[in-house]
Design an enzyme around this catalytic site. Structure first.
Site, mmCIF file in Angstrom:
data_model
loop_
_atom_site.group_PDB
_atom_site.id
_atom_site.type_symbol
_atom_site.label_atom_id
_atom_site.label_comp_id
_atom_site.label_asym_id
_atom_site.label_seq_id
_atom_site.Cartn_x
_atom_site.Cartn_y
_atom_site.Cartn_z
ATOM 1 N N ARG A 62 -8.984 1.901 -11.073
ATOM 2 C CA ARG A 62 -10.093 2.475 -10.312
ATOM 3 C C ARG A 62 -9.991 3.987 -10.195
ATOM 4 N NH1 ARG A 62 -9.162 -2.642 -8.186
ATOM 5 N NH2 ARG A 62 -7.472 -1.748 -6.985
ATOM 6 N N GLU A 99 7.843 -3.577 -5.183
ATOM 7 C CA GLU A 99 8.482 -4.424 -4.184
ATOM 8 C C GLU A 99 9.412 -5.436 -4.852
ATOM 9 O OE1 GLU A 99 7.255 -7.174 -0.340
ATOM 10 O OE2 GLU A 99 5.710 -6.201 -1.525
#
Length: 175
Positions: A62, A99
């Site tokens: 995006r 993560e």
């Protein structure tokens, strides 16, 4: 916040419990699809950096949309910052931790030494991707004049990793 920006923020779609229970997903697609909201949001993203950049770096995916719009309006070019393996001849790559695991981003060899780059992306979460993009720009001999995002998920602490980031809207991660 002015009325036009408040309206743009109101277009961000909320999806509870996606991608997992307890997460409130924020989708900026309706904001991008609305011409006035897109115009207002992009103008606000660029405002602190007006006249200080030579090219806009857009982070996949995006960020490409935001960077393309801003570059066209500002009369500058776009630097696409891609996920690893998407470019035939990357000029530089930077790996970063996620993560769970790691990832890498790459850029083509289109920057000139000392060129001033404004980095744009949609969301600041943990900050790893944005910090890696900043390093990528420096590795290519250019200068990061600023980083800006539409939305910051403040609970994820991205600023601790990515540094100062201009954000239009802030939100908390969970529902």
């Amino acid at each position: 916040m002015n009325d036009a920006l408040a309206r743009a923020e109101s277009l961000i779609d909320l999806t509870p419990d996606y991608p997992e229970p307890g997460i409130l997903f924020r989708d900026i697609s309706p904001l991008l699809a609305d011409p006035e909201a897109l115009r207002v949001a992009c103008a606000a993203l660029v405002e602190p950096f007006e006249g200080r950049f030579d090219i806009v770096g857009g982070i996949e995916a995006r960020g490409f949309l935001l960077a393309g719009y801003v570059a066209a309006v500002a009369g500058v070019g776009v630097l696409p910052i891609r996920k690893a393996g998407k470019l035939p001849k990357p000029a530089a790559a930077v790996s970063y931790d996620l993560e769970y695991g790691s990832a890498a981003i790459e850029a083509p060899g289109v920057l000139k030494p000392g060129e001033r780059v404004l980095l744009l992306d949609d969301v600041l979460a943990t900050g790893g991707t944005l910090a890696a993009a900043q390093q990528l720009i420096r590795d290519l001999g250019a200068e990061v004049v600023g980083s800006a995002v539409v939305l910051e998920l403040v609970d994820l602490g991205g600023r601790a990793v990515a540094g100062d980031v201009h954000t239009l809207f802030t939100a908390h991660e969970s529902a």
